[in-house]
Design an enzyme around this catalytic site. Structure first.
Site, mmCIF file in Angstrom:
data_model
loop_
_atom_site.group_PDB
_atom_site.id
_atom_site.type_symbol
_atom_site.label_atom_id
_atom_site.label_comp_id
_atom_site.label_asym_id
_atom_site.label_seq_id
_atom_site.Cartn_x
_atom_site.Cartn_y
_atom_site.Cartn_z
ATOM 1 N N GLU A 133 41.600 34.034 36.312
ATOM 2 C CA GLU A 133 40.800 35.252 36.210
ATOM 3 C C GLU A 133 40.054 35.503 37.517
ATOM 4 O O GLU A 133 39.576 34.557 38.150
ATOM 5 C CB GLU A 133 39.762 35.132 35.077
ATOM 6 C CG GLU A 133 40.353 34.828 33.718
ATOM 7 C CD GLU A 133 39.267 34.703 32.653
ATOM 8 O OE1 GLU A 133 38.126 35.143 32.903
ATOM 9 O OE2 GLU A 133 39.558 34.150 31.581
ATOM 10 N N LYS B 255 36.985 36.223 39.714
ATOM 11 C CA LYS B 255 35.561 35.902 39.526
ATOM 12 C C LYS B 255 34.737 37.102 39.996
ATOM 13 O O LYS B 255 34.533 37.295 41.192
ATOM 14 C CB LYS B 255 35.188 34.643 40.294
ATOM 15 C CG LYS B 255 33.782 34.150 39.987
ATOM 16 C CD LYS B 255 33.497 32.837 40.710
ATOM 17 C CE LYS B 255 32.101 32.336 40.361
ATOM 18 N NZ LYS B 255 31.043 33.271 40.769
ATOM 19 N N LYS C 219 35.802 29.044 44.619
ATOM 20 C CA LYS C 219 35.064 30.056 45.378
ATOM 21 C C LYS C 219 35.630 30.153 46.792
ATOM 22 O O LYS C 219 35.803 29.138 47.481
ATOM 23 C CB LYS C 219 33.569 29.732 45.416
ATOM 24 C CG LYS C 219 32.937 29.686 44.018
ATOM 25 C CD LYS C 219 31.437 29.567 44.065
ATOM 26 C CE LYS C 219 30.784 30.869 44.411
ATOM 27 N NZ LYS C 219 29.308 30.827 44.240
ATOM 28 N N CYS D 144 17.566 52.358 80.731
ATOM 29 C CA CYS D 144 18.836 51.625 80.704
ATOM 30 C C CYS D 144 18.641 50.208 81.226
ATOM 31 O O CYS D 144 18.077 50.014 82.314
ATOM 32 C CB CYS D 144 19.874 52.357 81.556
ATOM 33 S SG CYS D 144 21.434 51.464 81.742
ATOM 34 N N CYS E 46 20.683 49.890 84.838
ATOM 35 C CA CYS E 46 20.316 50.553 86.091
ATOM 36 C C CYS E 46 18.894 51.090 86.105
ATOM 37 O O CYS E 46 18.428 51.593 87.135
ATOM 38 C CB CYS E 46 21.289 51.692 86.392
ATOM 39 S SG CYS E 46 21.235 53.053 85.188
#
Length: 682
Positions: free
Chosen positions: A109, A111, A308, A402, A405
């Protein structure tokens, strides 16, 4: 460690686990990921195995769930609602199977990552609905459960007078996204994942709120019943379906362990393609009589185990937020975190997109954050664990200039969420990224021109911009230490780089189009543009109206193209490349058949998995050369999926949409015959 130290650690672990269970089951606000919780429980159980005297009825290993909330009344389950033991490797599954005592048919099944629910029907009518609680008593959520469309208020006529059903309440990914969008719009906190959203929605005081959350439900077990008996677990599920209860269509019965392990492996690539989150596969002995023989431990059945998959969500510490300037000038914040293993790889950086996204998620340097990496998807920070936030932690502020620069950042247009550096020509960060982009596989595919080589070319002043790349000589490269041996001669990488640059001069025109870094032109749209305008001169002289008239271009891309060619230094790059011998054209005489027959004209083809004789790029090129569109994902518009080995989720999606599927061995037949080679739609 001494016994006293082990006992102290055991007490510490027990407290952590109980606290985590309360956060998870009662408050719906977990401060540990599933993987972290499983790690604590595994450590506690190892201590108890070494010291059996540590095991008491109060130990977390002997208990189920996380207790009750004071918000809802308590309801006793007719039969205890047990938890499941977990397995994290095939070896652990094999050990469990060996304890079953011989070949055994198994029910596999999915999970579901949701909230466990217990339903009791009396005289076919829904009497009570309760959460798992501590396994013996749960919270009465009957009024809210009545709003879930999947759960019938009345069972079919063949149902017994009493039946207790176990299952999982969940929220679909689409419903989860819609809920979070509505919460954000209302200025409320978002849910971290669909499981939390399902649990929180089921515990609403007003059932009308629960009704609006579009919850779903699947059965995955059966408790007390009257007047009926089932030889097999799968037979019990068939009865539940017949009575009107929903059961997952993804469950399968397999004959033995090998088949179960094969199913586990096959389902992992599909864990994000189902209608719910799925974090593993539950294996159950299908024979009900054998189940009774095997019995239970204090908290879990011996006849079932949950495998899992590797965790895709983990917690880690956000150390700092930095920013990077990309090739188009966009300045992007990114997270630097304590390295953490997630979905099979170690991650220490993740993009945060823009300042708006940082503020929306409210993540701050110093936070413990939830990190998600779904399969091959780029790592994403979902949000902070607010319960662990240090007091007074300041919010992060986006830089105004920036980092490359120092130019002041600007919005490209009013209301734009992205800030950009306007110094497009000479910003070192943008230059380096553009040069690196020229060498990428999507563009000119130049080996030996990686990020470090691009940085070395700029640092030594060997190139002013990407236009100078193809004029590089041996004498130029000898001026950079990066390209020299200790003896001062050119190293092997430098010689390979010059050879690769020479070979790239005759790449297809569509590849050069990508290399030019025109906004919105990537490898997907470049072939369409290249077919319509078969040289750089034709493209550069086209008007916006002429560009917009071409199918696949549109007004946004048309404006971007004309804007790019209006910049003098952009045209200078083209001129430098042409002067160095690059062929930015793909023209053929009008009376000559231009390449292969257009057998795929009007067809959208998706290729997934390994295709004999082709790489991903050559398969795409073959499709486009025959007039087809090579798409990266399956949709209703897909004409055919070519599926090789390891096809993964695209195969399942094509099946669900009825898209024709072609084996990879028939790809050449598709190229030759086009639509005539397609199988009938499913």
């Amino acid at each position: 460690m001494t016994e006293a130290e082990d006992r102290s650690r055991h007490a510490e672990l027990a407290q952590q686990i109980n606290d985590a269970r309360f956060q998870y089951y009662v408050l719906d606000a977990p401060d540990l990921t599933d993987a972290a919780f499983d790690g604590l429980m595994a450590e506690l159980e190892a201590l108890e195995e070494a010291h059996p005297e540590f095991v008491t009825p109060e130990s977390p290993s002997q208990q189920v769930g996380g207790g009750l909330s004071a918000t809802f009344a308590s309801v006793a389950h007719l039969e205890p609602m047990m938890s499941l033991d977990n397995a994290f490797s095939t070896e652990e599954v094999e050990k469990w199977y060996a304890r079953l005592g011989g070949p055994t048919e198994l029910l596999c099944e999915v999970k579901i990552d949701g909230l466990a629910l217990d339903l009791v029907y009396r005289n076919r009518r829904l009497a009570t609905a309760a959460t798992r609680g501590d396994g013996r008593f749960g919270e009465d959520v009957t009024a809210n459960v009545r709003t879930i469309a999947d759960i019938p208020l009345m069972l079919g006529e063949d149902a017994p007078d009493l039946v207790e059903v176990r299952g999982e309440v969940f929220m679909t990914p689409d419903a989860f996204a819609a809920l979070n969008a509505s919460l954000e719009e209302a200025g409320k906190a978002r849910f971290a994942n669909p499981r939390n959203s399902a649990a929180g929605s089921l515990r609403q005081k007003d059932p009308r709120v629960t009704a609006s959350r579009r919850l779903r439900f699947y059965c995955h077990g059966i408790g007390a019943t009257s007047g009926v008996a089932y030889a097999e677990q799968s037979d019990a599920y068939d009865h539940l379906r017949a009575w009107g209860l929903p059961v997952s269509d993804h469950n399968v019965v397999v004959p033995d362990l090998d088949a179960a392990l094969a199913h586990i492996a096959a389902m992992e690539p599909r864990r994000h393609d189902l209608e719910h989150e799925m974090d593993g596969i539950v294996l159950k002995v299908n024979d009900r009589a054998r189940q009774r023989e095997l019995g239970f431990t204090s908290r879990a059945p011996r006849w079932a185990i949950a495998f899992k998959y590797p965790p895709e969500e983990v917690n880690t510490k956000l150390l700092r937020i930095e920013v990077n300037t990309g090739r188009t000038g966009r300045v992007t914040p990114y997270a630097v975190m304590e390295p953490v293993l997630v979905a099979g790889s170690t991650v220490e950086m993740a993009t945060l997109h823009n300042a708006h996204e940082v503020a929306r998620k409210d993540v701050r340097p110093g936070d413990t954050v939830i990190l998600r990496k779904a399969g091959d998807v780029i790592p994403e920070i979902l949000g902070p664990v607010l319960a662990l936030r240090p007091e007074g932690l300041p919010a992060w502020v986006m830089p105004t200039h920036c980092p490359g620069c120092g130019t002041e950042l600007v919005e490209q247009k009013e209301g734009d969420k992205d800030l950009r550096c306007p110094n497009t020509r000479s910003c070192p960060s943008q230059l380096r990224e553009r040069i690196f982009h020229v060498a990428s596989r999507a563009a000119l595919d130049i080996e030996n021109l990686g990020w470090q080589a691009a940085d070395a070319l700029l640092s030594a002043g060997l190139v002013e911009d990407e236009g100078d790349l193809f004029a590089l000589t041996e004498a130029d490269l000898e001026r950079s230490e990066f390209f020299r041996t200790k003896a001062g001669a050119l190293n092997a990488n430098a010689r390979k780089l010059l050879a690769n640059l020479e070979g790239a001069k005759t790449r297809p025109w569509a590849k050069f189009l990508v290399a030019l870094s025109i906004r919105h032109i990537g490898k997907g749209v470049a072939p369409d543009v290249a077919r319509a305008f078969r040289s750089v001169e034709a493209l550069g002289s086209a008007s916006e109206e002429e560009l917009s008239a071409v199918d696949g271009i549109g007004p946004t891309l048309a404006a971007s193209i004309t804007e790019w060619f209006s910049v003098d230094w952009h045209r200078a790059i083209v001129a430098k490349w042409q002067a160095a011998g690059c062929v930015l054209a793909d023209e053929a005489p009008a009376d000559e058949a231009a390449g292969p027959e257009q057998t795929l004209e009007g067809l959208t083809v998706v290729v997934t998995g390994a295709v004999p004789g082709h790489t991903r790029d050559t398969a795409q090129e073959a499709i486009e050369a025959r007039g087809g569109k090579a798409a990266g994902s399956v949709s209703k518009k897909t004409s055919v999926l070519v599926a090789g080995e390891s096809s993964g989720s695209k195969y399942a999606k094509a099946e669900s949409l009825g898209v024709p599927i072609l084996d990879a061995e028939r790809f050449e037949d598709l190229l030759a015959r086009g639509a005539a080679a397609l199988p009938e739609s499913r």
